[in-house]
Write a protein that holds these residues in place. Structure first.
Motif, PDB file in Angstrom:
ATOM      1  N   ASP A  90     -11.316 -40.477  26.820  1.00 11.07           N
ATOM      2  CA  ASP A  90     -10.546 -40.089  27.999  1.00 11.07           C
ATOM      3  C   ASP A  90     -11.415 -40.157  29.256  1.00 11.07           C
ATOM      4  OD1 ASP A  90      -8.227 -39.605  26.528  1.00 11.07           O
ATOM      5  OD2 ASP A  90      -8.730 -37.496  26.205  1.00 11.07           O
ATOM      6  N   VAL A  91     -12.630 -39.685  29.152  1.00  4.28           N
ATOM      7  CA  VAL A  91     -13.556 -39.743  30.285  1.00  4.28           C
ATOM      8  C   VAL A  91     -13.876 -41.197  30.623  1.00  4.28           C
ATOM      9  CG1 VAL A  91     -15.894 -39.165  31.086  1.00  4.28           C
ATOM     10  CG2 VAL A  91     -14.542 -37.469  29.827  1.00  4.28           C
ATOM     11  N   LYS A  92     -14.119 -42.003  29.608  1.00  5.38           N
ATOM     12  CA  LYS A  92     -14.417 -43.421  29.816  1.00  5.38           C
ATOM     13  C   LYS A  92     -13.261 -44.117  30.535  1.00  5.38           C
ATOM     14  CE  LYS A  92     -15.444 -47.686  27.360  1.00  5.38           C
ATOM     15  NZ  LYS A  92     -15.523 -48.329  26.053  1.00  5.38           N
ATOM     16  N   ALA A  93     -12.029 -43.890  30.067  1.00  3.94           N
ATOM     17  CA  ALA A  93     -10.856 -44.511  30.688  1.00  3.94           C
ATOM     18  C   ALA A  93     -10.687 -44.045  32.128  1.00  3.94           C
ATOM     19  CB  ALA A  93      -9.610 -44.199  29.875  1.00  3.94           C
ATOM     20  N   TYR A  94     -10.941 -42.762  32.370  1.00  5.28           N
ATOM     21  CA  TYR A  94     -10.834 -42.219  33.728  1.00  5.28           C
ATOM     22  C   TYR A  94     -11.846 -42.896  34.653  1.00  5.28           C
ATOM     23  CZ  TYR A  94     -11.148 -39.011  37.641  1.00  5.28           C
ATOM     24  OH  TYR A  94     -11.174 -38.484  38.912  1.00  5.28           O
ATOM     25  N   MET A  95     -13.087 -43.026  34.189  1.00  2.11           N
ATOM     26  CA  MET A  95     -14.126 -43.644  35.019  1.00  2.11           C
ATOM     27  C   MET A  95     -13.804 -45.114  35.298  1.00  2.11           C
ATOM     28  SD  MET A  95     -17.517 -41.851  33.465  1.00  2.11           S
ATOM     29  CE  MET A  95     -18.616 -42.449  34.731  1.00  2.11           C
ATOM     30  N   GLN A  96     -13.287 -45.823  34.293  1.00  2.85           N
ATOM     31  CA  GLN A  96     -12.911 -47.219  34.494  1.00  2.85           C
ATOM     32  C   GLN A  96     -11.778 -47.338  35.510  1.00  2.85           C
ATOM     33  OE1 GLN A  96     -12.177 -48.076  30.345  1.00  2.85           O
ATOM     34  NE2 GLN A  96     -14.025 -49.346  30.224  1.00  2.85           N
ATOM     35  N   SER A  97     -10.786 -46.446  35.404  1.00  2.47           N
ATOM     36  CA  SER A  97      -9.664 -46.520  36.343  1.00  2.47           C
ATOM     37  C   SER A  97     -10.095 -46.151  37.760  1.00  2.47           C
ATOM     38  CB  SER A  97      -8.495 -45.649  35.877  1.00  2.47           C
ATOM     39  OG  SER A  97      -8.834 -44.284  35.919  1.00  2.47           O
ATOM     40  N   GLU A  98     -11.008 -45.195  37.882  1.00  2.00           N
ATOM     41  CA  GLU A  98     -11.527 -44.832  39.208  1.00  2.00           C
ATOM     42  C   GLU A  98     -12.293 -45.997  39.836  1.00  2.00           C
ATOM     43  OE1 GLU A  98     -11.430 -41.912  41.323  1.00  2.00           O
ATOM     44  OE2 GLU A  98      -9.640 -41.756  40.060  1.00  2.00           O
ATOM     45  N   LEU A  99     -13.107 -46.673  39.037  1.00  2.00           N
ATOM     46  CA  LEU A  99     -13.840 -47.826  39.550  1.00  2.00           C
ATOM     47  C   LEU A  99     -12.875 -48.923  39.987  1.00  2.00           C
ATOM     48  CD1 LEU A  99     -16.401 -49.442  40.120  1.00  2.00           C
ATOM     49  CD2 LEU A  99     -16.486 -50.037  37.688  1.00  2.00           C
ATOM     50  N   ALA A 100     -11.885 -49.214  39.164  1.00  2.00           N
ATOM     51  CA  ALA A 100     -10.899 -50.239  39.517  1.00  2.00           C
ATOM     52  C   ALA A 100     -10.160 -49.858  40.797  1.00  2.00           C
ATOM     53  CB  ALA A 100      -9.918 -50.436  38.366  1.00  2.00           C
ATOM     54  N   MET A 101      -9.790 -48.591  40.923  1.00  2.00           N
ATOM     55  CA  MET A 101      -9.072 -48.127  42.117  1.00  2.00           C
ATOM     56  C   MET A 101      -9.944 -48.258  43.365  1.00  2.00           C
ATOM     57  SD  MET A 101      -6.278 -46.968  43.352  1.00  2.00           S
ATOM     58  CE  MET A 101      -5.394 -46.427  41.917  1.00  2.00           C
ATOM     59  N   ALA A 113     -22.346 -42.252  30.636  1.00  2.00           N
ATOM     60  CA  ALA A 113     -21.834 -41.073  31.330  1.00  2.00           C
ATOM     61  C   ALA A 113     -20.675 -40.407  30.586  1.00  2.00           C
ATOM     62  CB  ALA A 113     -21.385 -41.456  32.734  1.00  2.00           C
ATOM     63  N   SER A 114     -20.088 -41.118  29.631  1.00  2.00           N
ATOM     64  CA  SER A 114     -18.938 -40.596  28.891  1.00  2.00           C
ATOM     65  C   SER A 114     -19.317 -39.922  27.577  1.00  2.00           C
ATOM     66  CB  SER A 114     -17.958 -41.733  28.589  1.00  2.00           C
ATOM     67  OG  SER A 114     -17.524 -42.365  29.766  1.00  2.00           O
ATOM     68  N   VAL A 115     -20.593 -39.930  27.246  1.00  2.00           N
ATOM     69  CA  VAL A 115     -21.030 -39.356  25.969  1.00  2.00           C
ATOM     70  C   VAL A 115     -21.028 -37.839  26.049  1.00  2.00           C
ATOM     71  CG1 VAL A 115     -23.006 -39.111  24.396  1.00  2.00           C
ATOM     72  CG2 VAL A 115     -22.395 -41.355  25.298  1.00  2.00           C
ATOM     73  N   LYS A 116     -20.516 -37.231  24.984  1.00  2.00           N
ATOM     74  CA  LYS A 116     -20.582 -35.776  24.895  1.00  2.00           C
ATOM     75  C   LYS A 116     -21.043 -35.413  23.482  1.00  2.00           C
ATOM     76  CE  LYS A 116     -15.828 -34.690  23.589  1.00  2.00           C
ATOM     77  NZ  LYS A 116     -14.639 -33.930  23.962  1.00  2.00           N
ATOM     78  N   THR A 117     -21.601 -34.233  23.354  1.00  2.00           N
ATOM     79  CA  THR A 117     -22.083 -33.746  22.067  1.00  2.00           C
ATOM     80  C   THR A 117     -21.070 -32.749  21.518  1.00  2.00           C
ATOM     81  OG1 THR A 117     -24.361 -34.008  22.798  1.00  2.00           O
ATOM     82  CG2 THR A 117     -23.999 -32.602  20.881  1.00  2.00           C
ATOM     83  N   ILE A 118     -20.673 -32.980  20.266  1.00  2.00           N
ATOM     84  CA  ILE A 118     -19.747 -32.059  19.622  1.00  2.00           C
ATOM     85  C   ILE A 118     -20.436 -31.421  18.421  1.00  2.00           C
ATOM     86  CG2 ILE A 118     -17.667 -33.253  20.385  1.00  2.00           C
ATOM     87  CD1 ILE A 118     -17.460 -34.454  17.561  1.00  2.00           C
ATOM     88  N   THR A 119     -19.986 -30.235  18.081  1.00  2.00           N
ATOM     89  CA  THR A 119     -20.519 -29.545  16.911  1.00  2.00           C
ATOM     90  C   THR A 119     -19.562 -29.764  15.755  1.00  2.00           C
ATOM     91  OG1 THR A 119     -21.517 -27.877  18.344  1.00  2.00           O
ATOM     92  CG2 THR A 119     -21.287 -27.314  16.008  1.00  2.00           C
ATOM     93  N   MET A 120     -20.086 -30.277  14.674  1.00  2.00           N
ATOM     94  CA  MET A 120     -19.305 -30.546  13.466  1.00  2.00           C
ATOM     95  C   MET A 120     -19.101 -29.236  12.691  1.00  2.00           C
ATOM     96  SD  MET A 120     -18.848 -33.684  14.017  1.00  2.00           S
ATOM     97  CE  MET A 120     -18.066 -34.256  12.535  1.00  2.00           C
ATOM     98  N   PRO A 121     -18.118 -29.210  11.774  1.00  2.00           N
ATOM     99  CA  PRO A 121     -17.874 -27.987  10.996  1.00  2.00           C
ATOM    100  C   PRO A 121     -19.104 -27.474  10.243  1.00  2.00           C
ATOM    101  CG  PRO A 121     -16.060 -29.519  10.699  1.00  2.00           C
ATOM    102  CD  PRO A 121     -17.123 -30.238  11.494  1.00  2.00           C
ATOM    103  N   ASP A 122     -19.989 -28.386   9.858  1.00  2.00           N
ATOM    104  CA  ASP A 122     -21.187 -27.954   9.124  1.00  2.00           C
ATOM    105  C   ASP A 122     -22.313 -27.491  10.055  1.00  2.00           C
ATOM    106  OD1 ASP A 122     -22.163 -30.285  10.221  1.00  2.00           O
ATOM    107  OD2 ASP A 122     -22.653 -31.239   8.319  1.00  2.00           O
ATOM    108  N   GLY A 123     -22.044 -27.474  11.376  1.00  2.00           N
ATOM    109  CA  GLY A 123     -23.033 -27.014  12.342  1.00  2.00           C
ATOM    110  C   GLY A 123     -23.895 -28.116  12.935  1.00  2.00           C
ATOM    111  N   SER A 124     -23.809 -29.312  12.383  1.00  2.00           N
ATOM    112  CA  SER A 124     -24.595 -30.417  12.931  1.00  2.00           C
ATOM    113  C   SER A 124     -23.980 -30.886  14.248  1.00  2.00           C
ATOM    114  CB  SER A 124     -24.658 -31.579  11.932  1.00  2.00           C
ATOM    115  OG  SER A 124     -23.360 -32.113  11.721  1.00  2.00           O
ATOM    116  N   LYS A 125     -24.797 -31.547  15.039  1.00  2.00           N
ATOM    117  CA  LYS A 125     -24.361 -32.063  16.343  1.00  2.00           C
ATOM    118  C   LYS A 125     -24.163 -33.566  16.235  1.00  2.00           C
ATOM    119  CE  LYS A 125     -25.351 -28.137  18.543  1.00  2.00           C
ATOM    120  NZ  LYS A 125     -24.385 -27.266  19.104  1.00  2.00           N
ATOM    121  N   GLU A 126     -23.142 -34.042  16.907  1.00  2.00           N
ATOM    122  CA  GLU A 126     -22.870 -35.480  16.924  1.00  2.00           C
ATOM    123  C   GLU A 126     -22.513 -35.894  18.340  1.00  2.00           C
ATOM    124  OE1 GLU A 126     -19.700 -38.596  14.964  1.00  2.00           O
ATOM    125  OE2 GLU A 126     -20.335 -36.887  13.755  1.00  2.00           O
ATOM    126  N   ARG A 127     -23.092 -37.006  18.771  1.00  2.00           N
ATOM    127  CA  ARG A 127     -22.801 -37.535  20.103  1.00  2.00           C
ATOM    128  C   ARG A 127     -21.707 -38.586  19.970  1.00  2.00           C
ATOM    129  NH1 ARG A 127     -26.617 -37.195  24.233  1.00  2.00           N
ATOM    130  NH2 ARG A 127     -26.424 -39.402  24.666  1.00  2.00           N
TER     131      ARG A 127
END
Length: 86
Positions: free
Chosen positions: A54-65, A35-49
């Motif tokens: 930050d999202v991962k840490a937020y989800m972990q803290s929400e679950l713990a809470m 659920a924390s994976v996002k796709t970013i566009t690299m300077p050369d135009g390629s996509k990287e997942r």
């Protein structure tokens, strides 16, 4: 590996046992990462997942809470019943 977390582990986590809480977080790690994976566009135009840490840490803290504060040990989880026919 079983799909369920033992009640004893949930109880211990609720009571503040850090090892039990870590075990629950490990159990949900694959779903949290997915659920924390996002796709970013690299300077050369390629996509990287990548995993957005930050999202991962937020989800972990929400679950713990939710476990520590909101989970009610006295309320049994509901069991889904199959639909009634006829």
């Amino acid at each position: 590996m079983t799909n369920k977390i033992p009640y004893k582990t949930i109880y211990q986590a609720k009571m503040g046992n850090e090892e039990a809480l870590a075990a629950i977080l490990r159990h949900y790690e694959p779903q949290i990462v997915k659920a924390s994976v996002k796709t970013i566009t690299m300077p050369d135009g390629s996509k990287e997942r990548i995993v957005d840490q930050d999202v991962k840490a937020y989800m972990q803290s929400e679950l713990a809470m939710k476990i520590m504060v909101k989970y009610d040990l006295n309320k049994k989880p509901s069991k889904r019943r199959p639909p009634q026919s006829g």
